[in-house]
Design a protein around this motif. Sequence first.
Motif, PDB file in Angstrom:
ATOM      1  N   PRO A  55       0.907  -1.318  -0.105  1.00  0.00           N
ATOM      2  CA  PRO A  55      -0.137  -0.002  -0.037  1.00  0.00           C
ATOM      3  C   PRO A  55       0.839   1.223  -0.123  1.00  0.00           C
ATOM      4  O   PRO A  55       0.488   2.207  -0.735  1.00  0.00           O
ATOM      5  N   GLU A  56       1.975   1.285   0.784  1.00  0.00           N
ATOM      6  CA  GLU A  56       2.880   2.391   0.963  1.00  0.00           C
ATOM      7  C   GLU A  56       3.422   2.505  -0.522  1.00  0.00           C
ATOM      8  O   GLU A  56       3.519   3.819  -0.960  1.00  0.00           O
ATOM      9  N   MET A  57       3.832   1.592  -0.994  1.00  0.00           N
ATOM     10  CA  MET A  57       4.445   1.501  -2.633  1.00  0.00           C
ATOM     11  C   MET A  57       3.577   2.078  -3.529  1.00  0.00           C
ATOM     12  O   MET A  57       3.920   3.067  -4.148  1.00  0.00           O
ATOM     13  N   PHE A  58       2.376   1.714  -3.218  1.00  0.00           N
ATOM     14  CA  PHE A  58       1.449   2.129  -4.265  1.00  0.00           C
ATOM     15  C   PHE A  58       1.200   3.764  -4.117  1.00  0.00           C
ATOM     16  O   PHE A  58       1.023   4.178  -5.279  1.00  0.00           O
ATOM     17  N   ALA A  75      11.154   1.487  -5.675  1.00  0.00           N
ATOM     18  CA  ALA A  75      12.293   0.443  -5.162  1.00  0.00           C
ATOM     19  C   ALA A  75      12.237   0.350  -3.785  1.00  0.00           C
ATOM     20  O   ALA A  75      11.945   1.103  -2.995  1.00  0.00           O
ATOM     21  N   THR A  76      12.656  -0.998  -3.291  1.00  0.00           N
ATOM     22  CA  THR A  76      12.993  -1.050  -2.055  1.00  0.00           C
ATOM     23  C   THR A  76      14.515  -1.286  -1.668  1.00  0.00           C
ATOM     24  O   THR A  76      15.221  -1.980  -2.393  1.00  0.00           O
ATOM     25  N   TYR A  97      12.814  -6.237  -5.226  1.00  0.00           N
ATOM     26  CA  TYR A  97      11.152  -5.932  -4.786  1.00  0.00           C
ATOM     27  C   TYR A  97      10.869  -4.827  -5.555  1.00  0.00           C
ATOM     28  O   TYR A  97      11.665  -3.716  -4.753  1.00  0.00           O
ATOM     29  N   ARG A  98      10.108  -4.459  -6.512  1.00  0.00           N
ATOM     30  CA  ARG A  98       9.940  -3.261  -7.210  1.00  0.00           C
ATOM     31  C   ARG A  98       8.683  -3.248  -7.704  1.00  0.00           C
ATOM     32  O   ARG A  98       8.265  -4.061  -8.299  1.00  0.00           O
ATOM     33  N   LEU A  99       7.852  -2.046  -7.735  1.00  0.00           N
ATOM     34  CA  LEU A  99       6.719  -1.926  -8.265  1.00  0.00           C
ATOM     35  C   LEU A  99       6.674  -0.935  -9.332  1.00  0.00           C
ATOM     36  O   LEU A  99       7.582   0.121  -9.208  1.00  0.00           O
ATOM     37  N   MET A 100       6.389  -1.126 -10.444  1.00  0.00           N
ATOM     38  CA  MET A 100       6.433  -0.108 -11.619  1.00  0.00           C
ATOM     39  C   MET A 100       5.414  -0.236 -12.772  1.00  0.00           C
ATOM     40  O   MET A 100       4.705  -0.995 -12.573  1.00  0.00           O
ATOM     41  N   THR A 101       5.290   0.823 -13.262  1.00  0.00           N
ATOM     42  CA  THR A 101       4.212   0.969 -14.314  1.00  0.00           C
ATOM     43  C   THR A 101       4.424   0.326 -15.423  1.00  0.00           C
ATOM     44  O   THR A 101       5.565  -0.074 -15.793  1.00  0.00           O
TER      45      THR A 101
END
Length: 308
Positions: A106-109, A120-121, A159-163
């Motif tokens: 949630p924080e990453m989003f 990125a973490t 661990y990465r969230l990306m578009t």
Amino acid sequence: MLLSVIVPCYNEEENVRCFYDELMRNSDFFREKKLDIEIIYVDDGSDDGTVREVKKLRESDDRVRLISFSRNFGKESAIYAGFKNSKGDYAVMMDADLQDPPSLLPEMFSYIEEGYDSVATRRVSRKGEPVIRSFFARRFYKLMNKVSKTDIVDGARDYRLMTRQVVDAILTLGEYNRFSKGIFGWVGFKTKWVEFENVERTKGETKWSFWGLFLYSLEGIIAFSTAPLAIASLLGVLFCVLAFVLIIFILVRSFFWEDPTSGWQSMVCIISLVSGVQLLCLGILGEYLSKTYLEVKNRPKYIVKEEL
Ligand code: UDP
Ligand code: MG
């Protein structure tokens, strides 16, 4: 909006279920943000019951997908396969062993909503890791940042969230020798770093031996820097200069003083040293050549045995 969760698994039968449960603790968050999810388990040629566990999960939840390799191709290939098969507007890469806490999502989003392209973490501690491993890891990141223009952050995880845009950019890098941390840095984009305390593996054991990590780090350096080649050239120049000075020294000595050819021991030392350096430089050259050889062969990065 669809979020693809990519989970590389190599002999993680105990973790497949745990990971799913842990991820689903975010269900409320997914619902609130109207995020559909797909969970892509990439089985990297496991020889335990990983595939069976994933299939079991899929029976109860069809958002679970499976890509199973014909053999162990390595985590980098698994990441690539996951990205390649993801359909999401966003994608996130996570280890199956829960060392990448899903509770951070949630924080990453929220940063993606703020306008960042990728989140990125990095872990701020290496608690629970063998001391020697931490020591060498730190040295590696220092060295890597000296010899490479690409920024590689100490403690960064995959661990990465990306578009979608970032995922597509990563997929355009079709190289065979993949070093994800470098590739993520190389493609750029606006990146937010989220920090967390190291979490120890819950079940199963690490797939990385010290030697494996050492080879992987060499691969990283070769993939993202040509500094070793420059060092080889520099050594060559240094030894030429040295030889030149010695020639003059011997000439002067033989003209004005005595017999210049005494002392075979020193000769042996010099020959050993110089041939050692030559072999070293040849080795460095060989490393790059062998990587080029593999790239030129243009083999697939993985072979799929089963896909659901
Ligand atoms: N992994 C993989 N293929 C491999 C080795 C590892 O897909 O050849 C996966 C593994 O299942 C896990 C992740 O990569 O989900 C990280 O591996 P591990 O936890 O062993 O590494 P560590 O956290 O100790 O660096
Ligand atoms: Mg791990």
